[in-house]
Design an enzyme around this catalytic site. Structure first.
Site, mmCIF file in Angstrom:
data_model
loop_
_atom_site.group_PDB
_atom_site.id
_atom_site.type_symbol
_atom_site.label_atom_id
_atom_site.label_comp_id
_atom_site.label_asym_id
_atom_site.label_seq_id
_atom_site.Cartn_x
_atom_site.Cartn_y
_atom_site.Cartn_z
ATOM 1 N N TYR A 70 6.476 1.932 -4.570
ATOM 2 C CA TYR A 70 5.900 2.722 -3.302
ATOM 3 C C TYR A 70 7.071 3.262 -3.298
ATOM 4 O O TYR A 70 8.144 3.265 -3.113
ATOM 5 C CB TYR A 70 4.929 2.512 -2.513
ATOM 6 C CG TYR A 70 3.877 1.793 -3.233
ATOM 7 C CD1 TYR A 70 2.866 1.819 -3.681
ATOM 8 C CD2 TYR A 70 3.203 0.574 -3.220
ATOM 9 C CE1 TYR A 70 1.739 2.310 -4.479
ATOM 10 C CE2 TYR A 70 2.220 -0.063 -3.720
ATOM 11 C CZ TYR A 70 2.108 0.762 -4.455
ATOM 12 O OH TYR A 70 0.425 0.627 -5.009
ATOM 13 N N ASN B 274 7.498 -3.223 -4.595
ATOM 14 C CA ASN B 274 6.253 -2.539 -5.739
ATOM 15 C C ASN B 274 5.770 -1.130 -5.865
ATOM 16 O O ASN B 274 4.856 -0.964 -6.368
ATOM 17 C CB ASN B 274 4.367 -3.055 -4.616
ATOM 18 C CG ASN B 274 4.272 -4.761 -4.218
ATOM 19 O OD1 ASN B 274 4.369 -4.755 -3.899
ATOM 20 N ND2 ASN B 274 4.844 -5.779 -5.374
ATOM 21 N N ASN C 109 4.425 -0.120 -11.524
ATOM 22 C CA ASN C 109 4.777 1.360 -11.161
ATOM 23 C C ASN C 109 5.852 1.882 -11.574
ATOM 24 O O ASN C 109 6.612 2.142 -10.635
ATOM 25 C CB ASN C 109 4.162 1.471 -9.714
ATOM 26 C CG ASN C 109 2.807 1.331 -9.993
ATOM 27 O OD1 ASN C 109 2.136 2.431 -10.638
ATOM 28 N ND2 ASN C 109 1.790 2.101 -8.247
ATOM 29 N N HIS D 228 6.819 -1.771 3.699
ATOM 30 C CA HIS D 228 6.419 -1.875 2.422
ATOM 31 C C HIS D 228 7.547 -1.336 1.490
ATOM 32 O O HIS D 228 7.448 -0.013 1.484
ATOM 33 C CB HIS D 228 4.824 -1.593 2.614
ATOM 34 C CG HIS D 228 4.401 -1.840 1.147
ATOM 35 N ND1 HIS D 228 5.329 -2.280 0.194
ATOM 36 C CD2 HIS D 228 3.051 -2.035 0.875
ATOM 37 C CE1 HIS D 228 4.725 -2.278 -0.682
ATOM 38 N NE2 HIS D 228 2.918 -2.441 -0.237
ATOM 39 N N THR E 102 -4.909 -5.049 0.039
ATOM 40 C CA THR E 102 -5.825 -3.772 -0.019
ATOM 41 C C THR E 102 -7.009 -4.014 -0.363
ATOM 42 O O THR E 102 -7.551 -4.361 -1.552
ATOM 43 C CB THR E 102 -4.645 -2.778 -0.899
ATOM 44 O OG1 THR E 102 -3.323 -2.458 -0.644
ATOM 45 C CG2 THR E 102 -5.558 -1.582 -1.082
#
Length: 347
Positions: free
Chosen positions: A179, A177, A234, A174, A27
């Site tokens: 998300y 992680n 997260n 994705h 990113t």
């Protein structure tokens, strides 16, 4: 020492990579105000086209998927055209590139999309604030309704089709992680009591629906998937999570997709409920092509491939510091050490 990295590798007998070194998604937050990739971004990827496969920075599938400033999208005609400039530049230099498709889920913030609901598996907020914009604290998300989920699946598939229109060789979903897709796969964030919660089959349902919709749209050979069986970013871990991935990964293998990519920043991390690190767990459960990543060097990654721990090696931050990373490894030259100051520019 790293000779096995420079052997060609066939993905599903459809796409052959020139070598086994992948550029991991990184990113960079450098799209323009309309989330369109710039010429500078095209030049950045073109300089790294010697990688066997580039996986693009995470690219949002629709406006409410945005959780960081200036992350590119793949939902508007201008964004598709911007990515076309990027893929043309990579292909001109002999490279191959997949788009990583992204919705951040509960890590999104209404600041970026003009207000409205933040969606997740359940109404469970993540703590903290938006990186680079610490004044924005995370909101409690809305649990996605069945209608929301149907639309999300359609939007993932449309983004995959947009990626092909933009000239990408394929996509990586994705699903890692912390998300959106990952939020359905872990008990910390999925508290649902419907057909998308509680059991491994139900908690895997959304990920498989997205995967199947994309495969139907662009083909299994053009589709990869990133997964984080070990919760660490997260997300809080739960020993029950292993049962979810024990169910999910054989289901993914049946789809015969291009690869599964370990979603980890440091593969030396140990997870008690996985019996070790993420790549070792993935290899024990998943029978298809596996991409390892997470603080490997060319030497340690080459050794891991030789030991059959995974098939392909993804390299992240060293590619930021060394546009010519592959050439340096091939020639046995020292690589420039990455430092955080390099994040401020595209080189």
């Amino acid at each position: 020492m790293s000779a096995n990295l420079f052997q060609p590798y066939a993905l599903n007998n459809s796409l052959t990579l020139a070598n086994k070194i992948l550029m991991a998604p990184l990113t960079r937050c450098m799209a323009d105000a309309n989330l369109v990739p710039t010429q500078q971004i095209a030049d950045y990827y073109a300089r790294r086209a010697e990688a066997g496969l580039i996986i693009s920075e995470a690219t949002i599938i629709r406006p409410d998927g945005q959780g960081y400033p200036n992350t590119p999208g793949l939902f508007s005609p201008e964004q598709i055209q911007g990515w076309k400039v990027v893929t043309d530049a990579v292909h001109k230099n002999g490279g191959k590139i997949f788009a990583q498709l992204w919705h951040t889920g509960r890590v999104a913030h209404p600041h970026f999309f003009g207000g409205g609901d933040v969606l997740s598996a359940s109404a469970v907020a993540v703590e903290g604030s938006v990186p680079r914009m610490r004044e924005l604290t995370y909101q409690t998300p809305k649990a996605a309704t069945k209608e929301d989920i149907v639309q999300l699946v359609k939007d993932y598939a449309q983004a995959a089709a947009n990626a092909i229109d933009a000239g990408f060789d394929g996509v990586e979903i994705h699903g890692a992680n912390g998300y959106l897709i990952d939020q359905f796969l872990h008990h910390d964030s999925n508290r649902r009591d419907d057909e998308y919660g509680q059991t491994p089959e139900n908690m895997s349902r959304f990920a498989l629906e997205v995967l199947d919709a994309i495969v139907e749209r662009i083909g299994a050979d053009r589709t990869g998937l990133r997964l984080s069986p070990g919760a660490y970013f997260n997300m809080a871990g739960d020993k029950r999570d292993r049962e979810v991935f024990d169910y999910l990964l054989p289901q993914v293998a049946k789809r015969d997709i291009a690869f599964v990519h370990a979603g980890i920043f440091d593969d030396s991390m140990q997870f008690d409920y996985l019996g070790g690190n993420i790549s070792t767990y993935l290899r024990s459960v998943y029978t298809g092509t596996l991409v390892g990543v997470g603080s490997y060097t060319a030497e340690t990654g080459s050794a891991a491939i030789a030991d059959n721990k995974f098939d392909l090696l993804a390299i992240g931050r060293p590619f930021i510091a060394n546009p010519d990373y592959v050439a340096k490894v091939r020639q046995g030259e020292a690589v420039v050490e990455y430092n955080d100051a390099m994040l401020a520019e595209l080189i």
